[in-house]
Design a protein around this motif. Structure first.
Motif, PDB file in Angstrom:
ATOM      1  N   UNK A 151       0.824  -1.209   0.000  1.00 45.81           N
ATOM      2  CA  UNK A 151       0.000   0.000   0.000  1.00 45.81           C
ATOM      3  C   UNK A 151       0.860   1.262   0.000  1.00 45.81           C
ATOM      4  N   UNK A 152       1.872   1.297   0.857  1.00 52.90           N
ATOM      5  CA  UNK A 152       2.737   2.472   0.944  1.00 52.90           C
ATOM      6  C   UNK A 152       3.561   2.653  -0.328  1.00 52.90           C
ATOM      7  N   UNK A 153       4.148   1.564  -0.832  1.00 52.18           N
ATOM      8  CA  UNK A 153       5.018   1.681  -1.995  1.00 52.18           C
ATOM      9  C   UNK A 153       4.228   1.903  -3.283  1.00 52.18           C
ATOM     10  N   UNK A 154       2.997   1.428  -3.322  1.00 53.43           N
ATOM     11  CA  UNK A 154       2.151   1.687  -4.489  1.00 53.43           C
ATOM     12  C   UNK A 154       2.092   3.186  -4.763  1.00 53.43           C
ATOM     13  N   UNK A 155       1.817   3.955  -3.735  1.00 51.56           N
ATOM     14  CA  UNK A 155       1.721   5.408  -3.913  1.00 51.56           C
ATOM     15  C   UNK A 155       3.086   6.019  -4.204  1.00 51.56           C
ATOM     16  N   UNK A 156       4.128   5.533  -3.524  1.00 50.95           N
ATOM     17  CA  UNK A 156       5.482   6.019  -3.781  1.00 50.95           C
ATOM     18  C   UNK A 156       5.859   5.791  -5.243  1.00 50.95           C
ATOM     19  N   UNK A 157       5.557   4.587  -5.738  1.00 52.49           N
ATOM     20  CA  UNK A 157       5.919   4.245  -7.123  1.00 52.49           C
ATOM     21  C   UNK A 157       5.136   5.052  -8.153  1.00 52.49           C
ATOM     22  N   UNK A 216      -9.194  14.430   4.618  1.00 55.76           N
ATOM     23  CA  UNK A 216      -8.993  15.871   4.433  1.00 55.76           C
ATOM     24  C   UNK A 216      -7.735  16.367   5.131  1.00 55.76           C
ATOM     25  N   UNK A 217      -7.307  15.649   6.169  1.00 51.39           N
ATOM     26  CA  UNK A 217      -6.206  16.140   6.994  1.00 51.39           C
ATOM     27  C   UNK A 217      -4.949  15.272   6.963  1.00 51.39           C
ATOM     28  N   UNK A 218      -4.980  14.205   6.161  1.00 46.81           N
ATOM     29  CA  UNK A 218      -3.835  13.288   6.115  1.00 46.81           C
ATOM     30  C   UNK A 218      -3.666  12.755   4.695  1.00 46.81           C
ATOM     31  N   UNK A 219      -2.465  12.274   4.409  1.00 45.18           N
ATOM     32  CA  UNK A 219      -2.199  11.615   3.129  1.00 45.18           C
ATOM     33  C   UNK A 219      -2.325  10.108   3.360  1.00 45.18           C
ATOM     34  N   UNK A 220      -3.518   9.587   3.090  1.00 42.70           N
ATOM     35  CA  UNK A 220      -3.835   8.214   3.463  1.00 42.70           C
ATOM     36  C   UNK A 220      -3.443   7.249   2.353  1.00 42.70           C
ATOM     37  N   UNK A 221      -2.615   6.256   2.717  1.00 46.86           N
ATOM     38  CA  UNK A 221      -2.142   5.270   1.751  1.00 46.86           C
ATOM     39  C   UNK A 221      -3.032   4.039   1.699  1.00 46.86           C
ATOM     40  N   UNK A 222      -3.460   3.539   2.874  1.00 47.37           N
ATOM     41  CA  UNK A 222      -4.179   2.274   2.877  1.00 47.37           C
ATOM     42  C   UNK A 222      -5.084   2.100   4.071  1.00 47.37           C
ATOM     43  N   UNK A 223      -5.999   1.175   3.939  1.00 51.85           N
ATOM     44  CA  UNK A 223      -6.919   0.777   5.007  1.00 51.85           C
ATOM     45  C   UNK A 223      -6.703  -0.720   5.241  1.00 51.85           C
ATOM     46  N   UNK A 224      -6.300  -1.082   6.460  1.00 52.28           N
ATOM     47  CA  UNK A 224      -6.026  -2.479   6.820  1.00 52.28           C
ATOM     48  C   UNK A 224      -7.113  -2.938   7.778  1.00 52.28           C
ATOM     49  N   UNK A 225      -7.738  -4.075   7.482  1.00 55.37           N
ATOM     50  CA  UNK A 225      -8.906  -4.471   8.270  1.00 55.37           C
ATOM     51  C   UNK A 225      -9.089  -5.979   8.272  1.00 55.37           C
ATOM     52  N   UNK A 226      -9.718  -6.470   9.324  1.00 53.93           N
ATOM     53  CA  UNK A 226     -10.194  -7.852   9.377  1.00 53.93           C
ATOM     54  C   UNK A 226     -11.651  -7.849   8.904  1.00 53.93           C
ATOM     55  N   UNK A 227     -11.977  -8.521   7.830  1.00 53.44           N
ATOM     56  CA  UNK A 227     -13.351  -8.471   7.327  1.00 53.44           C
ATOM     57  C   UNK A 227     -14.314  -9.323   8.163  1.00 53.44           C
ATOM     58  N   UNK A 228     -15.347  -8.671   8.662  1.00 50.99           N
ATOM     59  CA  UNK A 228     -16.499  -9.264   9.360  1.00 50.99           C
ATOM     60  C   UNK A 228     -16.231  -9.772  10.771  1.00 50.99           C
TER      61      UNK A 228
END
Length: 421
Positions: free
Chosen positions: A121-127, A192-204
């Motif tokens: 997620x982080x490197x995707x945006x960097x790249x 609006x206040x951050x440069x968000x790269x990714x959302x990490x979650x456990x589904x359900x």
């Protein structure tokens, strides 16, 4: 000197304060749903040994396949080499994962699979020419013990000494069916206040948060928001994957599919360590470049170990078999019946179920690793059932091969335990 005494000389166990819990139960063999200790006692493994042995311990279909493989190719470095078990496993996984998944990255444990997802997620945006340094995660989530995985986890009992060293993470509540709009408003403020790269979650289902369950429609709305804002969605299915929620993967309950999926635990049928981080073609394409620095430079010595790949292939075949699918439905129905008889018990505060995962909360406040929790654990073991209460939550996540009689034994012992709390 018995095995338990020999253990105490040199071994440091996970999640253990040895001054309070100096002894470990010595298990000598396991078969199906049953563990055997060095004193001849038997225990029904009601949590599939941390959700790994979902097809039963020492499943002969799995062990025979691995035995054959180890006579042909046991291990080879996976950087610059490939082999049939890894290729076959990638094909098998892609055929059952959500249809946007197209690439498979191997590692060797659940925490690392999440670590890799975060790096993707982080490197995707960097790249792609952006620097985004913030992640979003659910409150009370748990994603593992490496630093990136700890950063997105929200349980301070595991993370306390390390929190000053974490990545920048903003937390949101899990969707409960009534708070969707509030969550979306919070997400908008974060973006609006951050440069968000990714959302990490456990589904359900949030496993370590005491099987806390949340709303699929609300999660779908969160994922849709993330897609609209180019936030890479990373589904941690280390616990939920391979049938536990009733479908092969919890992510299949949502219309919006994750960009990245993290897998381990039941991946190899509980036989060998391995993990996988899958991703969409779009994620992979951001790393595909003439610039070597844009590659994903992460590697494990035992990545795609041929024996672990073979075990995983056998596990997928079992998962798709009529026998296992029928038994999953039997377990779901049995849990429903048990729920009807236990939910009104005066000692039970609430119950919940997703697929084969069943949990009940006691009407008692308990420390996560306190004396009353230990009393319950020992009561269960003394009565032949291996359950690990998470504070005041008792949960069941038994192997798919469990019998109705074994399930009823688990239910009966839980009911008896309610009389001692």
């Amino acid at each position: 000197m018995n095995l338990k005494e020999r253990d105490q000389k040199h071994i440091w166990h996970p999640l253990t304060q040895h001054k309070l819990h100096p002894e470990a139960i010595a298990i000598t063999k396991a078969k199906g749903c049953v563990l055997h200790d060095e004193n001849g006692n038997e225990y029904i493994d009601a949590i599939a040994s941390w959700y790994t042995c979902m097809y039963g311990h020492c499943n002969e279909y799995v062990t025979s396949r691995v035995t054959t493989q180890m006579q042909v190719l046991d291990q080879v470095v996976f950087s610059g080499f490939t082999h049939e078990p890894a290729v076959k496993l990638s094909e098998a996984l892609i055929s059952i994962l959500p249809d946007n998944q197209n690439k498979i990255f191997f590692s060797d444990n659940g925490s690392s699979s999440v670590e890799i997802g975060i790096k993707m997620a982080l490197q995707y945006h960097f790249n792609t020419g952006e620097k985004r340094n913030t992640l979003i995660a659910f409150e009370d989530g748990f994603h593992g013990d490496t630093f990136g995985a700890m950063s997105v986890s929200g349980l301070s009992v595991y993370n306390g000494p390390f929190e000053d060293f974490f990545l920048d993470v903003k937390r949101i509540p899990v969707p409960n069916g009534d708070n969707h709009e509030a969550i979306l408003n919070t997400l908008q403020t974060i973006v609006d206040n951050n440069k968000v790269a990714g959302f990490v979650y456990e589904p359900l289902v949030q496993g370590a948060a005491a099987m806390k369950m949340h709303n699929a429609d609300g999660l779908n709305q969160v994922l849709k928001f993330c897609k609209a804002n180019n936030i890479i969605t990373v589904a941690d299915e280390v616990m939920t994957g391979f049938g536990k929620t009733g479908q092969h993967f919890a992510s299949l309950y949502m219309e919006q599919k994750p960009d990245v999926i993290c897998l381990s635990k039941a991946l190899t049928a509980g036989l060998l360590p391995m993990a996988i981080t899958s991703c969409s073609q779009a994620i992979y394409d951001a790393f595909y470049s003439d610039d070597i620095g844009k590659g994903l430079f992460h590697g494990h010595t035992y990545s795609a170990n041929p024996l672990a790949c073979t075990a995983a292939l056998a596990g997928i075949e079992l998962l798709q078999s009529k026998t296992i699918q029928d038994n999953i439905q039997m377990v779901i129905a049995a849990h429903n019946t048990f729920n009807d008889r236990i939910k009104t018990h005066p000692k039970v505060k609430s119950t919940r179920q997703t697929g084969v995962i069943f949990a009940l909360d006691l009407n008692i406040e308990m420390d996560r690793y306190g004396d009353l929790r230990d009393k319950l654990f020992h009561f269960f073991m003394d009565n032949g059932v291996f359950l690990r209460p998470l504070g005041s939550t008792i949960y069941i996540q038994a192997p798919y091969v469990i019998t109705e009689t074994q399930l009823e034994n688990i239910y009966t012992v839980i009911e008896a335990a309610l009389e001692i709390v």
